[in-house]
Design an enzyme around this catalytic site. Structure first.
Site, short mmCIF file in Angstrom:
data_model
loop_
_atom_site.label_atom_id
_atom_site.label_comp_id
_atom_site.label_asym_id
_atom_site.label_seq_id
_atom_site.Cartn_x
_atom_site.Cartn_y
_atom_site.Cartn_z
N GLN A 11 79.65 92.46 61.88
CA GLN A 11 78.71 92.07 60.83
C GLN A 11 77.81 93.24 60.43
O GLN A 11 77.36 94.01 61.28
CB GLN A 11 77.85 90.90 61.33
CG GLN A 11 77.21 90.10 60.24
CD GLN A 11 76.81 88.71 60.72
OE1 GLN A 11 77.38 88.20 61.67
NE2 GLN A 11 75.85 88.10 60.05
N SER A 93 81.90 92.93 68.26
CA SER A 93 81.42 91.56 68.08
C SER A 93 82.44 90.75 67.26
O SER A 93 83.57 90.53 67.70
CB SER A 93 80.04 91.57 67.42
OG SER A 93 79.49 90.27 67.36
N LEU A 94 82.08 90.35 66.07
CA LEU A 94 83.00 89.65 65.17
C LEU A 94 84.35 90.37 65.06
O LEU A 94 85.40 89.74 64.96
CB LEU A 94 82.35 89.54 63.79
CG LEU A 94 83.28 89.32 62.60
CD1 LEU A 94 83.78 87.91 62.60
CD2 LEU A 94 82.58 89.66 61.30
N ARG A 118 82.07 79.86 63.75
CA ARG A 118 81.23 80.70 64.62
C ARG A 118 79.95 81.11 63.88
O ARG A 118 78.85 81.04 64.42
CB ARG A 118 82.02 81.94 65.05
CG ARG A 118 81.28 82.94 65.96
CD ARG A 118 82.21 84.10 66.24
NE ARG A 118 81.69 85.08 67.18
CZ ARG A 118 81.07 86.20 66.84
NH1 ARG A 118 80.85 86.48 65.55
NH2 ARG A 118 80.66 87.05 67.76
N HIS A 203 73.96 87.63 70.35
CA HIS A 203 74.26 88.21 71.67
C HIS A 203 73.07 88.12 72.62
O HIS A 203 72.82 89.03 73.40
CB HIS A 203 74.77 89.65 71.53
CG HIS A 203 76.01 89.73 70.70
ND1 HIS A 203 77.23 89.23 71.13
CD2 HIS A 203 76.22 90.21 69.45
CE1 HIS A 203 78.13 89.41 70.16
NE2 HIS A 203 77.54 90.00 69.14
N GLN A 252 81.09 86.09 74.71
CA GLN A 252 80.64 87.15 73.79
C GLN A 252 79.49 86.71 72.90
O GLN A 252 78.64 87.52 72.53
CB GLN A 252 81.84 87.59 72.95
CG GLN A 252 81.62 88.76 72.03
CD GLN A 252 82.30 88.55 70.70
OE1 GLN A 252 82.02 87.60 69.99
NE2 GLN A 252 83.21 89.44 70.36
#
Length: 314
Positions: A11, A93-94, A118, A203, A252
């Site tokens: 992101q 991440s993503l 998500r 996170h 995660q």
């Protein structure tokens, strides 16, 4: 010859117009955008190509948009080089979902619906304004972790969220916790503390409700063993077994992204070429700060950069 890793952005890399020219020039890329529109039931392609930017920036839209753009670039590459396979894949991440599609552990149709959910779960987990994230520059990881633990113990949760590279760590948590930790970090010698324009404390432990909901969604998704080792954010080590992949995706959401550790591990395994696949050049910049100076780092996000990659060889 050194090994090759494909890495996929997360992101923040999105921009209006991404993928439009590519989808006009590559049938494979165009098909990916069409699949995304079909899977989600609205024109994600239109949002990527034309905006508006404030809609694209919403987490529930940003996440499927970046995944779709990344997979479209990958599809355009595979259209030209169907037999090439990297030694490792990883995503920030993503971006880990893009990596899993690349490793044939997730079907794109399932992945884009999952990251849409998500994003929605992450938006819902913490009311607007109650969470925050900040980038802390030039502070030792252990020292910053100690600051976060001290602030959390005082009743204001905050923790390390993204270990991006040496000298760049993102902290995440309650708005007050991030503010206090930032102040203490500067007192302890941090060069700068930069608040991030994000919609939630990603996170961090405050994202646990989103992780729980995501677990239920992933239970309904077909996840296969990965054909290529996927270096997971939560461990900075490869996962290939389907069950381990699901576990790492759930963890995660509320655990730190160990990006610096992941890149270092891949370098130790003999990776000498990193190819960033998807919008922007954020990961290329981070890898440059982590990997040895002679590491080959390439960003591919359009037909021009893809042609350069193909002509330069892998």
């Amino acid at each position: 010859m050194g090994k090759v890793a494909f890495v996929f952005p997360g992101q923040g890399s999105q921009f209006v117009g991404m993928g439009q020219a590519l989808s006009e020039q590559s049938e494979a890329a165009r098909n990916v955008f069409q699949q995304a529109d079909e899977a989600l039931g609205f024109s994600l392609s239109g949002l990527c190509f034309e905006g508006p930017e404030e809609e694209l920036r919403l987490t529930a839209n940003t996440q499927p948009a970046i995944l779709t753009m990344s997979v479209a670039v990958l599809a355009a590459f595979q259209e030209k080089q169907p037999d090439f396979q990297p030694d490792f894949v990883a995503g920030h991440s993503l971006g880990e979902y893009s990596a899993l599609v690349a490793a044939n552990a997730l079907r794109f149709f399932d992945a884009v619906k999952t990251v849409r959910a998500r994003g929605q779960f992450m938006e819902e987990a913490v009311p607007a304004g109650q969470g925050a994230m900040s980038a802390v520059l030039n502070m030792d990881r252990a020292a910053l972790s100690a600051v976060c633990e001290e602030v959390t113990a005082s009743g204001h949760p905050v923790q390390l969220a993204n270990m991006n590279c040496a000298g760049q760590i993102v902290i995440s948590g309650s708005a007050e916790g991030v503010k206090l930790a930032g102040e203490k970090a500067k007192e302890a010698g941090a060069k700068r503390v930069l608040p991030l324009n994000v919609s939630g404390p990603f996170h961090s432990s405050l994202m646990q409700p989103a992780a729980d909901k995501l677990h239920a969604v992933l239970a309904e998704v077909s996840v296969a063993d990965a054909k290529i080792p996927v270096v997971a954010n939560v461990s900075a080590r490869p996962v290939t077994e389907a069950r381990a992949i699901v576990d790492s995706l759930v963890k995660q959401v509320s655990a730190p992204v160990l990006w610096e550790d992941s890149v270092q591990w891949m370098v130790e395994q003999g990776v000498t070429t990193f190819v960033e696949i998807g919008p922007g050049k954020v990961l290329a910049g981070l890898v440059k700060k982590i990997a040895p100076a002679d590491t080959k780092i390439i960003s591919v996000q359009d037909m021009e950069s893809l042609t350069e990659l193909l002509n330069g060889g892998l």
